[in-house]
Design an enzyme around this catalytic site. Structure first.
Site, PDB file in Angstrom:
ATOM      1  CE  LYS A 172      27.422  -4.059  -9.028  1.00  0.00           C
ATOM      2  NZ  LYS A 172      26.885  -2.695  -8.938  1.00  0.00           N
TER       3      LYS A 172
ATOM      4  CD  GLN B 191      28.640   0.430  -8.621  1.00  0.00           C
ATOM      5  OE1 GLN B 191      28.199  -0.422  -9.362  1.00  0.00           O
ATOM      6  NE2 GLN B 191      28.520   0.358  -7.316  1.00  0.00           N
TER       7      GLN B 191
ATOM      8  CG  ASP C 295      21.447  -0.999 -10.708  1.00  0.00           C
ATOM      9  OD1 ASP C 295      21.797  -1.925  -9.965  1.00  0.00           O
ATOM     10  OD2 ASP C 295      22.228  -0.155 -11.170  1.00  0.00           O
TER      11      ASP C 295
HETATM   12  N1  GUN Z   1      26.097   1.390  -5.571  1.00  0.00           N
HETATM   13  C1  GUN Z   1      25.922   0.629  -4.478  1.00  0.00           C
HETATM   14  N2  GUN Z   1      25.059  -0.382  -4.731  1.00  0.00           N
HETATM   15  C2  GUN Z   1      24.693  -0.244  -6.019  1.00  0.00           C
HETATM   16  C3  GUN Z   1      23.835  -0.975  -6.877  1.00  0.00           C
HETATM   17  O1  GUN Z   1      23.196  -1.964  -6.502  1.00  0.00           O
HETATM   18  N3  GUN Z   1      23.730  -0.507  -8.150  1.00  0.00           N
HETATM   19  C4  GUN Z   1      24.395   0.596  -8.587  1.00  0.00           C
HETATM   20  N4  GUN Z   1      24.205   0.991  -9.855  1.00  0.00           N
HETATM   21  N5  GUN Z   1      25.189   1.292  -7.823  1.00  0.00           N
HETATM   22  C5  GUN Z   1      25.342   0.877  -6.550  1.00  0.00           C
END
Ligand code: GUN
Length: 281
Positions: A52, A96, A119
């Site tokens: 990211k 996350q 998200d």
């Molecule tokens: N863990 C796995 N996929 C994601 C996601 O799309 N967003 C977040 N915040 N955590 C994750």
């Protein structure tokens, strides 16, 4: 043999579009900023967060990383989130998941300001998706819709089957297909006659989390198959929820794993961050 829907190509197309918009945005003297929080030492999470950050850098979006120790308390994490909520220079906040077991994921998500929740996990954003009036979409289902659009696959009036009912993928995926006028069926681990229902699908989206679960006999000839899975096969090799080798002989188009839906997810996170910044301006 099915057409391979190339997630790398489509995500590059989307990211290119975003980069241009970011540049325009910056001409007005404003920087776009995403804050990413990671708690603990989960190795998969570390890789996702690093990817990211890389995507932000490539698109000219500033990223702030907060790597907190495993021992972080709910109170400490909430304090950071409230600080970022109040910081006008931060446009998006992402925590996350999964969080360490002692932390309250629901409480944490609910404390991120909905307008910074890139998200789209906050209940307010989830509700907005339900009524079709949203600023953010969860990144994976949004990425799938982008892929269908890029491939000129119109789901209007089509039988779309979503295999999996998670809050992050299955449920919002069904909603987005419905908003695009598809006839949608959601199946899951308790569904009876699962193979029969899958075989009805013109578009089959698979997010069930079981390696190579969908086999050729479950797919209608000519169907479009989108594989959201990220699993390991019997040899430890990365694979999806769909048995690519056999299903690609039956489908008209299919996403591979890796190189399918995966790259789209991060592209859509960048899109959400841009959308958040635009909205806040
Ligand atoms: N863990 C796995 N996929 C994601 C996601 O799309 N967003 C977040 N915040 N955590 C994750």
């Amino acid at each position: 043999m099915a057409k391979i829907i190339d997630g790398k190509e489509i995500s590059a197309f989307v990211k290119n579009r975003i980069a241009k918009e970011v540049e325009e945005f910056k001409k007005g003297g404003k920087e776009i900023c995403l804050a990413v929080i990671i708690v603990g030492e989960d190795s998969a999470s570390k890789v996702y967060v690093a990817n990211k950050e890389k995507a932000c850098e490539a698109l000219g979006i500033k990223s702030l990383k907060y790597a907190l120790p495993e021992s972080t308390t709910n109170e400490e994490l909430l304090e950071l989130i409230h600080k970022l909520n109040n910081d006008k220079s931060v446009n998006g906040i992402l925590c996350q998941l999964p969080l360490p077991k002692h932390l309250d994921e629901k409480l944490i998500i609910e404390n991120i300001l909905p307008e910074k929740d890139v998200d789209a996990f906050h209940p307010v954003n989830v509700g907005r998706i339900m009524i079709g009036d949203y600023d953010f979409l969860p990144c994976t289902p949004a990425g799938v819709m982008e892929m269908l659009k890029y491939e000129n696959i119109d789901v209007t009036g089509k039988e779309c089957v979503v295999l999996g009912r998670s809050n992050i993928v299955g449920k919002p995926m069904a909603m987005l297909l419905l908003h695009s006028n598809a006839t949608v069926t959601v199946c899951h681990s308790r569904t009876k006659n699962l193979a029969d229902i899958c075989r009805r699908a013109d578009v089959l989206v698979v997010a069930i989390g079981k390696a190579k679960f969908v086999t050729a006999d479950m797919v209608k000839p000519g169907a479009v198959v989108i594989d959201v899975g990220m699993d390991r096969d019997e040899n430890g090799k990365l694979c999806g929820d769909v048995d690519f080798a056999t299903v690609s002989e039956v489908a008209s188009a299919i996403t591979p794993v890796p190189g399918g839906v995966g790259p789209m997810t991060i592209a859509m996170l960048m899109q959400n961050t841009l959308n958040a910044a635009k909205k806040q301006l």
